[in-house]
Motif scaffolding. Structure first.
Motif, mmCIF file in Angstrom:
data_model
loop_
_atom_site.group_PDB
_atom_site.id
_atom_site.type_symbol
_atom_site.label_atom_id
_atom_site.label_comp_id
_atom_site.label_asym_id
_atom_site.label_seq_id
_atom_site.Cartn_x
_atom_site.Cartn_y
_atom_site.Cartn_z
ATOM 1 N N LYS A 241 0.822 -1.221 0.000
ATOM 2 C CA LYS A 241 0.000 0.000 0.000
ATOM 3 C C LYS A 241 0.854 1.268 0.000
ATOM 4 O O LYS A 241 0.456 2.290 -0.537
ATOM 5 C CB LYS A 241 -0.937 0.016 1.221
ATOM 6 N N PHE A 448 -16.212 4.621 -2.965
ATOM 7 C CA PHE A 448 -16.002 5.490 -1.798
ATOM 8 C C PHE A 448 -16.421 6.940 -2.101
ATOM 9 O O PHE A 448 -16.476 7.767 -1.201
ATOM 10 C CB PHE A 448 -14.517 5.531 -1.406
ATOM 11 N N ARG A 480 -6.211 9.114 7.077
ATOM 12 C CA ARG A 480 -7.596 8.633 7.129
ATOM 13 C C ARG A 480 -7.772 7.317 6.361
ATOM 14 O O ARG A 480 -8.246 6.330 6.896
ATOM 15 C CB ARG A 480 -8.505 9.722 6.547
ATOM 16 N N ARG A 481 -7.403 7.316 5.084
ATOM 17 C CA ARG A 481 -7.450 6.101 4.269
ATOM 18 C C ARG A 481 -6.243 6.133 3.345
ATOM 19 O O ARG A 481 -5.701 7.195 3.071
ATOM 20 C CB ARG A 481 -8.701 6.065 3.371
ATOM 21 N N TYR A 482 -5.883 4.966 2.767
ATOM 22 C CA TYR A 482 -4.714 4.997 1.886
ATOM 23 C C TYR A 482 -4.986 5.872 0.652
ATOM 24 O O TYR A 482 -4.089 6.501 0.093
ATOM 25 C CB TYR A 482 -4.260 3.581 1.496
ATOM 26 N N GLN A 483 -6.280 5.958 0.231
ATOM 27 C CA GLN A 483 -6.612 6.831 -0.904
ATOM 28 C C GLN A 483 -6.294 8.291 -0.568
ATOM 29 O O GLN A 483 -5.831 9.044 -1.428
ATOM 30 C CB GLN A 483 -8.102 6.736 -1.254
ATOM 31 N N ASP A 484 -6.564 8.670 0.698
ATOM 32 C CA ASP A 484 -6.264 10.053 1.096
ATOM 33 C C ASP A 484 -4.759 10.299 1.081
ATOM 34 O O ASP A 484 -4.300 11.374 0.714
ATOM 35 C CB ASP A 484 -6.838 10.342 2.491
ATOM 36 N N ASN A 636 -17.991 -1.435 -0.251
ATOM 37 C CA ASN A 636 -17.398 -0.166 0.177
ATOM 38 C C ASN A 636 -18.418 0.965 0.127
ATOM 39 O O ASN A 636 -18.422 1.861 0.980
ATOM 40 C CB ASN A 636 -16.188 0.195 -0.697
#
Ligand code: NAD
Length: 665
Positions: A241, A448, A480-484, A636
């Motif tokens: 990740k 998401f 917050r999330r890996y996307q962030d 999700n």
């Protein structure tokens, strides 16, 4: 009414009486190939008659001949005479005339879409995607500008397939422009009918952001392509990740309007890329812009350079000047391993110039398009079949191949390959290779709510863009999330990666709360005089705005992916909530009849009115998509919808599904 009278004259919004000089054409600017029209003699007359509606009758005789000649030689009436001479470009917003900031802002966006540096075929008003036009012809362009100069903050301009139908009274919280492109009645919703309608001057192919005036150069697609590649690595190649694609090889085709993003995105993701492109002019453009780092004239040179860069784990994008099928054959014959593979030729229009067949040069392809269409079609089909065989071979050797939303798999099927279909017969159950949305962007981002949020600093000042980058960064919590985390890194490095082509714009994938907080922050900065006005928007390749079963909605499995309710609701809801510009199109990136897609533009002028609209419209624009994905039982999306209900339960509520156990019935 006599021939000289003209209802528009009383309102003062008409084309100028005097005809402009016929302009010259700049050397070296790409020109669109002759378009298919298939018009009967009566249709040709109708096409000329339709175009003459913009012109004062005193000039009809002369202009009828000129339009007929254009129709004959180009397959369309573009009204070249009415193109303003020289280069168009998105100038600072204050340099435009207009009664409201929105009217001036839209002119910046339109001119940016037609900039020689930005547009694919600027003289034919094509911004990108082979056929995606701002409007159909230069008469419309001139008239649109006049309307935008007159537009007040209590009127709405109605655009139908590039034609400005007129200004109508509305109110301050209403959209200033509502636009639709190529919305055809179901039984006529086909390429043939579209080609006829476009040739007679009543349909415009808006693609997504061309007809929605929100194109920001290939940067617009870089972030999505970067996320797709990086997440493909995570999902299929075991990349951790927090890792990147160092030492991996990505192979694809196309360095055009959108596809031009592939090299840059691969480099930012740490990979080595070889991108085949048949048109040397597009390679030069991308090289000069720093979007590819090297050019190779042979497969051997391309592969040798790639292997060297892979060994050193150095991110590097190579443009191979030639046909993708030749490159894939070379990889097979020489046992070269690629990790990820895709294609971004314009397969939504393979027979109209979008796909160059193996065995002929780009120049021969252009000649054949205006002369020998039948033979060209056969060559395209043969090449697509060969292309498919190569992919199958490489896939067997462990390459991860995905369709990049350009209808490649559908084009292969149409070329006579039913074995590409999951059911081996037809495309109703999809294809054996995934669309990138099905495997990657859908579950990892769209479900998401993460999607292609973007903004343009209308002052044209690079300093404004720097300030907005910093402000956006401050709105993201990387933990917050890996996307962030990915988005945080993206915007932190955006300036360094030199992504701007044309106006000072930025793309940043964000979810609903992220988009809202950044939008409010920017509006506050405009209010405080820290920056000039900003145009927010997105492309249509997003969570909510687009129904496209082979692409954006390909990871929706409750059967509703053949429905277009979501895109229409998104569009209507954005109108109701007062986005400045709201667009709805047929076709998008995948072709007529294959998608309905909508977009928006929102001008931030620092006012409280804009804050109010943002609070209503920004979450809606995204959450309509999350809600629909949640109802389709995408896990999700259910999680995000449930959290939304918890956080915003006093004003909003999303219907959640009960989970159905297939074993229970
Ligand atoms: N995935 C996405 O997010 C996304 C977004 C927008 C558009 N698209 C789709 O991607 C496709 C490409 O869009 P674009 O704007 O770059 O179009 P484009 O027409 O500007 O570029 C395509 C390029 O492919 C080249 N090409 C065609 N056949 C080739 C071949 N056989 N070998 C090598 N090069 C070849 C062309 O010369 C051209 O430069 C379109 O179908 C578009 O609808 C995808």
């Amino acid at each position: 009414m006599d021939a000289g009278s003209y209802a528009g004259e009383s309102a003062g919004i008409v084309m100028d009486y005097e005809l402009p000089e016929y302009p010259g054409f700049h050397e070296g600017i790409r020109r669109a190939p002759r378009r298919e029209s298939g018009l009967s003699a009566a249709d040709k007359k109708l096409a000329v008659r339709n175009a003459l509606r913009y012109i004062h009758p005193d000039h009809h005789k002369m202009m009828a001949e000129e339009f007929a000649e254009e129709l004959e030689t180009r397959g369309r009436i573009y009204g070249y005479r009415f193109r303003p001479p020289g280069r168009l470009w998105g100038r600072p917003v204050d340099e435009y005339r207009g009664k409201c900031v929105e009217g001036r802002a839209m002119q910046v966006m339109i001119d940016n879409n037609l900039d020689f540096d930005v547009a694919l075929y600027p003289y034919e008003l094509v911004t990108y995607g082979e056929t995606g036009q701002v409007c159909q012809n230069w008469m419309q362009y001139r008239l649109i500008k006049k309307y935008l100069e007159q537009l007040s903050d209590e009127q709405t301009l109605v655009m139908m397939s590039g034609h400005p139908l007129g200004l109508f009274r509305s109110h301050k919280l209403a959209p200033r422009v509502i636009t639709t492109n190529a919305m055809m009645v179901g039984m006529f919703d086909s390429n043939d009918s579209f080609n006829r309608a476009a040739a007679i001057g009543v349909a415009n192919y808006g693609q997504m952001t061309a007809g929605g005036w929100m194109y920001i150069g290939p940067q617009g697609i870089v972030h999505g392509t970067f996320s797709t590649l990086l997440n493909a690595g995570r999902l299929k190649l075991g990349v951790p990740k927090d890792g990147n694609l160092a030492g991996k090889l990505f192979v694809s085709a196309g360095l055009g309007g959108m596809s031009g993003a592939q090299g840059k995105a691969a480099e930012i993701a740490g990979a080595v890329a070889i991108i085949a492109e048949v048109d040397i002019s597009r390679i030069r453009t991308r090289f000069e812009q720093g979007w590819v780092s090297g050019i190779a004239e042979t497969c051997e040179a391309a592969v040798d350079l790639a292997l060297e860069k892979q060994a050193g784990k150095e991110p590097f994008a190579i443009a191979y000047h030639g046909n993708i099928v030749d490159l894939l054959e070379y990889l097979i014959e020489n046992n070269i391993h690629a990790d990820i593979m895709s294609d971004q030729t314009s397969c939504h229009v393979p027979y109209d110039g979008g796909y160059c067949p193996q065995g002929i040069s780009f120049e021969e392809r252009t000649r054949m398009l205006s002369g020998d269409k039948d033979s060209f079609r056969k060559l395209v089909d043969k090449s697509l079949r060969r292309h498919y065989e190569c992919i199958v071979r490489l896939h067997e050797r462990g390459v991860y191949f995905f369709d990049y939303g350009n209808s490649f798999l559908k084009a292969v099927y149409d070329a006579g390959v039913p074995s590409i279909c999951k059911n081996g017969e037809n495309d109703l159950d999809g294809f054996i290779f995934p669309s990138y949305v099905e495997d990657i962007l859908g579950p990892q981002l769209f479900d998401f709510g993460y999607g292609p949020f973007r903004w343009c600093c209308l002052s044209g000042k690079p300093g404004d863009l720097d300030k907005t980058d910093m402000a956006a960064l401050s709105c993201i919590d990387p933990d917050r999330r890996y996307q962030d985390r990915d988005n945080w890194v993206w915007v932190r490095d955006a300036k360094k990666n030199r992504l701007v082509v044309g106006t000072q714009c930025r793309i940043l994938y964000q979810d609903a709360p992220g988009r809202l907080s950044i939008a409010l922050k920017f509006n506050e900065m405009v209010r405080n005089g820290e920056i000039g006005p900003v145009m927010l928007g997105r492309d249509h390749h997003d969570t909510g705005g687009t129904d496209s079963p082979f692409r954006e909605t390909s990871n929706i499995k409750d059967g509703s992916n053949i429905m277009a309710d979501m895109a229409v609701q998104c569009f209507a809801g954005n109108c109701a909530r007062g986005m400045s510009l709201v667009a709805l199109h047929n076709g998008g990136g995948v072709g007529i009849g294959k998608a309905v897609n909508g977009g928006f533009g929102m001008v931030l002028d620092g006012s409280e009115r804009v804050d109010t609209i943002l609070r209503m419209a920004m979450p809606w624009d995204v959450m309509v998509g999350v809600a629909r994905r949640s109802w389709a039982c995408n896990p999700n999306a259910i999680e995000v919808a449930a959290e939304y209900n918890r956080l915003f339960g006093d004003t909003d509520h999303i219907t959640l599904p009960y989970i159905v156990d297939d074993e229970a019935f």
